[in-house]
Scaffold this active site. Structure first.
Site, PDB file in Angstrom:
ATOM      1  N   ARG A  75     -11.861   2.721   8.355  1.00  0.00           N
ATOM      2  CA  ARG A  75     -11.540   1.624   8.813  1.00  0.00           C
ATOM      3  C   ARG A  75     -12.849   0.801   9.266  1.00  0.00           C
ATOM      4  NH1 ARG A  75      -5.990   0.754  10.612  1.00  0.00           N
ATOM      5  NH2 ARG A  75      -4.833   2.495  10.017  1.00  0.00           N
TER       6      ARG A  75
ATOM      7  N   ARG B 110      10.946  -2.810  12.784  1.00  0.00           N
ATOM      8  CA  ARG B 110       9.567  -2.977  13.662  1.00  0.00           C
ATOM      9  C   ARG B 110       9.467  -4.296  14.095  1.00  0.00           C
ATOM     10  NH1 ARG B 110       5.033  -0.656   9.553  1.00  0.00           N
ATOM     11  NH2 ARG B 110       3.852  -1.974  11.072  1.00  0.00           N
TER      12      ARG B 110
ATOM     13  N   LYS C 123       0.917  -1.183  -0.183  1.00  0.00           N
ATOM     14  CA  LYS C 123      -0.059  -0.057   0.190  1.00  0.00           C
ATOM     15  C   LYS C 123       0.980   1.386  -0.010  1.00  0.00           C
ATOM     16  CE  LYS C 123      -2.282   0.143   3.545  1.00  0.00           C
ATOM     17  NZ  LYS C 123      -2.331  -1.391   4.263  1.00  0.00           N
TER      18      LYS C 123
ATOM     19  N   ARG D 121      10.819  -7.439   5.741  1.00  0.00           N
ATOM     20  CA  ARG D 121      10.921  -6.316   6.047  1.00  0.00           C
ATOM     21  C   ARG D 121      11.428  -5.997   7.199  1.00  0.00           C
ATOM     22  NH1 ARG D 121       5.490  -2.725   5.405  1.00  0.00           N
ATOM     23  NH2 ARG D 121       5.003  -3.478   7.777  1.00  0.00           N
TER      24      ARG D 121
ATOM     25  N   ARG E 232      -2.199  -9.632  12.759  1.00  0.00           N
ATOM     26  CA  ARG E 232      -2.413  -8.609  12.058  1.00  0.00           C
ATOM     27  C   ARG E 232      -3.250  -8.800  10.908  1.00  0.00           C
ATOM     28  NH1 ARG E 232       3.395  -6.188  11.075  1.00  0.00           N
ATOM     29  NH2 ARG E 232       2.294  -4.719  10.038  1.00  0.00           N
TER      30      ARG E 232
END
Length: 195
Positions: free
Chosen positions: A89, A134, A14, A128, A146
């Protein structure tokens, strides 16, 4: 004016595709997270209101976020359109956004959903996680949670826009370039209809 929502689970690309769309179509990126931070930094009435909720560990109410979106729309009267990031959302947020845009004599043009198989999302996020620092990208169980959370929350929003014929699935597991070509094909159709 072309207003679009780009959907996609974590790891779907995204962020990368949003940048590509903004560059090609000169749309204004409307990230609710960025808006909140900017309003708080400027200490606007909406920002101060939002800060109260954040400081209490609460979610910022939809009406405050909608107010910030309204301000951003008003501040850009000559915009070619907007790309919405992180909002809506929920179905309630989608309905509130639709009402706001109707007041501004515009609407969501299309919702594009990047479709990527779960095993590919997990692979991308773990990769990633090797460089992003992260912690939520480094644990496969957290990644799976998630993805489930994303599908549970966004499915009703997708259904909302599908009712109006504004929801399109786009294959997102190819290269960055091939995925962008597919997204551009959908957006180009909208742009040519408005010329």
């Amino acid at each position: 004016m072309v207003n679009l929502i780009l959907f996609g689970p974590p790891g779907s690309g995204k962020g990368t595709q949003s940048k590509n769309i903004i560059d090609k179509y000169q749309l204004i990126h409307l990230s609710t997270g960025d808006l909140l931070r900017a309003e708080i930094e400027k200490q606007t009435p909406l920002g101060l209101e939002a800060k109260k909720f954040i400081d209490q560990g609460s979610l910022v109410p939809d009406e405050v976020v909608i107010g910030m979106i309204g301000s951003k729309l008003d501040a850009n009267p000559d915009a070619k359109g907007f790309i919405f990031d992180g909002f809506p959302r929920t179905t309630a947020q989608a309905e509130a956004l639709d009402k706001l845009l109707a007041l501004k004599k515009t609407a969501i043009s299309i919702v594009l959903s990047l479709e990527v198989p779960e095993d590919e999302l997990i692979r991308r996020l773990l990769n990633r996680g090797l460089t992003s620092g992260r912690s939520d990208d480094a644990n496969e169980d957290v990644i799976k949670a998630r993805i489930v959370e994303y599908h549970n929350k966004t499915a009703p929003v997708a259904d909302h826009y599908a009712k109006f014929g504004k929801f399109k699935r786009v294959k997102g597991d190819g290269t960055v370039e091939s995925t962008f070509e597919l997204l551009s094909k959908e957006i180009d159709e909208l742009v040519s209809e408005r010329v």
